[in-house]
Design an enzyme around this catalytic site. Structure first.
Site, short mmCIF file in Angstrom:
data_model
loop_
_atom_site.label_atom_id
_atom_site.label_comp_id
_atom_site.label_asym_id
_atom_site.label_seq_id
_atom_site.Cartn_x
_atom_site.Cartn_y
_atom_site.Cartn_z
N ASP A 9 0.88 -1.02 0.00
CA ASP A 9 -0.03 -0.15 0.00
C ASP A 9 1.03 1.35 0.04
O ASP A 9 2.25 1.03 0.33
CB ASP A 9 -0.78 -0.14 1.33
CG ASP A 9 -1.53 1.25 1.61
OD1 ASP A 9 -2.46 1.52 0.75
OD2 ASP A 9 -1.58 1.75 2.71
N LEU A 10 0.47 2.32 -0.32
CA LEU A 10 1.12 3.51 -0.48
C LEU A 10 1.19 4.72 0.97
O LEU A 10 2.04 4.57 1.76
CB LEU A 10 0.94 4.29 -1.44
CG LEU A 10 1.81 5.62 -1.90
CD1 LEU A 10 3.46 5.23 -2.11
CD2 LEU A 10 1.28 6.41 -3.12
N ASP A 11 0.00 5.04 0.80
CA ASP A 11 -0.15 6.03 2.14
C ASP A 11 -0.01 5.29 3.33
O ASP A 11 -1.01 4.47 3.72
CB ASP A 11 -1.44 6.64 1.88
CG ASP A 11 -1.43 7.58 0.75
OD1 ASP A 11 -0.31 7.82 0.15
OD2 ASP A 11 -2.54 7.97 0.23
N THR A 17 1.93 10.10 3.95
CA THR A 17 1.08 11.01 3.46
C THR A 17 -0.36 11.17 4.39
O THR A 17 -1.20 12.03 3.85
CB THR A 17 0.83 10.78 1.89
OG1 THR A 17 0.70 9.51 1.63
CG2 THR A 17 1.92 11.30 1.09
N LYS A 45 -8.81 6.10 6.10
CA LYS A 45 -7.55 5.28 5.54
C LYS A 45 -7.86 4.51 4.39
O LYS A 45 -8.59 3.29 4.83
CB LYS A 45 -6.51 5.04 6.73
CG LYS A 45 -6.06 5.97 7.48
CD LYS A 45 -5.06 5.35 8.64
CE LYS A 45 -4.42 6.64 9.49
NZ LYS A 45 -3.60 6.11 10.33
N SER A 114 -2.47 0.82 -4.26
CA SER A 114 -3.06 1.89 -3.57
C SER A 114 -4.44 2.48 -4.09
O SER A 114 -4.61 2.34 -5.31
CB SER A 114 -2.09 2.94 -3.88
OG SER A 114 -2.33 4.15 -3.02
N ALA A 115 -4.93 2.98 -3.16
CA ALA A 115 -6.40 3.81 -3.57
C ALA A 115 -5.99 4.96 -4.16
O ALA A 115 -7.21 5.60 -4.85
CB ALA A 115 -7.19 3.73 -2.40
N LYS A 145 -11.04 -0.40 -1.50
CA LYS A 145 -10.88 -1.23 -0.44
C LYS A 145 -12.09 -0.94 0.37
O LYS A 145 -12.56 0.18 0.70
CB LYS A 145 -9.70 -0.87 0.12
CG LYS A 145 -8.47 -0.98 -0.74
CD LYS A 145 -7.05 -0.68 0.02
CE LYS A 145 -6.05 -0.35 -1.10
NZ LYS A 145 -4.85 0.33 -0.41
N GLU A 169 -0.13 -3.44 4.50
CA GLU A 169 -1.16 -2.38 4.59
C GLU A 169 -1.43 -1.78 5.97
O GLU A 169 -1.10 -2.24 7.08
CB GLU A 169 -2.60 -3.09 4.43
CG GLU A 169 -3.34 -2.92 3.12
CD GLU A 169 -3.91 -1.49 2.79
OE1 GLU A 169 -3.75 -0.57 3.86
OE2 GLU A 169 -4.04 -1.33 1.66
N ASP A 170 -1.83 -0.31 6.06
CA ASP A 170 -1.93 0.36 7.27
C ASP A 170 -3.55 0.50 7.75
O ASP A 170 -3.82 1.20 8.69
CB ASP A 170 -1.09 1.63 7.26
CG ASP A 170 -1.97 2.58 6.57
OD1 ASP A 170 -2.36 2.29 5.16
OD2 ASP A 170 -2.15 3.93 6.68
#
Ligand code: B16
Ligand code: MG
Length: 218
Positions: A9-11, A17, A45, A114-115, A145, A169-170
């Protein structure tokens, strides 16, 4: 050696971010007279921009027209992007680079799931885009997601099966998406929030290479 697919995942996983998303949503919420706290932010998130706005409007019990919503979405994204102007590799979260390097050295597949519709420019600004064999972001999927579409698409692009994939994932929504996809879910963050994950780490600095090696050999 086995080739697994590691989907990031990114953020909140590669870069922090999430704090900029929060500030940008909070600014809009203030303008709309809606109380919006860091606790509320947990629900945002990993979910899409459109869904995030709906959650905030539901909090304030505001019924808005399509035009108003479109205006606010643009407004929020402009504020968010203003925080990214000076972004560079210093924003990469601790422990991420050694893991990316280790996976590359061990010939593992790496994808982004990522979303965010801003994912590609963020990977470019932080100079890590070349690590990724596949990138799936908010522009590529129609279901956000906890729908598993983003991760399923990543596995498909990597030409591998879902069960061969591991997801970092966060967000709660992201962990649920990985679980639905029958991938190994690894939560990055707090136990009390990410308890649905198969494994949980506070951050990447607490994850050692033995753990990654064991996942590769599984
Ligand atoms: P954008 P991720 C998600 O990214 C964020 O966690 C979420 O808060 C945000 O609303 C979503 O991207 C959309 O982002 O407005 O940039 O398209 O965690 O899936 O990498
Ligand atoms: Mg995230």
């Amino acid at each position: 050696m086995n080739k697994k697919a590691f989907i990031f995942d990114l953020d909140g996983v590669i870069v922090d971010t999430a704090k900029y998303h929060f500030l940008a949503w909070q600014k809009l919420a203030q303008e709309l007279n809606i109380e919006f706290t860091t606790e509320h932010n947990e629900e945002l998130k990993g979910v899409s921009r459109v869904r995030s706005l709906d959650i905030i409007l539901e909090l304030g019990k505001i019924d808005a027209s399509h035009e108003e919503k479109t205006k606010w979405l643009i407004q929020k994204n402009e504020v968010y992007l203003s925080y990214l102007v000076d972004m560079d590799e210093r924003e990469i979260l601790p422990g991420v680079m050694p893991i990316l390097e280790f996976l590359k050295e061990n010939n593992q597949l790496i994808a982004l799931g990522s979303a965010s519709k801003n994912a590609r420019p963020i990977l470019e600004k932080t100079k890590i885009i070349h690590y990724f064999d596949a990138i799936v972001d908010g522009n590529d999927v129609s279901n956000a997601k906890p729908d598993p579409e983003v991760f399923l698409r990543a596995a498909q692009l990597l030409n591998t099966s879902n069960k061969n994939a591991i997801v970092f994932e966060d967000s709660v929504a992201g962990i649920q998406a990985a679980n639905v996809a029958q991938m190994i879910s690894i939560g990055i963050g707090k136990n009390e929030i990410l308890h649905e994950a198969k494994f949980i780490f506070k951050d990447f600095t607490t994850m050692d290479f033995d753990f990654i090696e064991a996942l590769i050999k599984k």
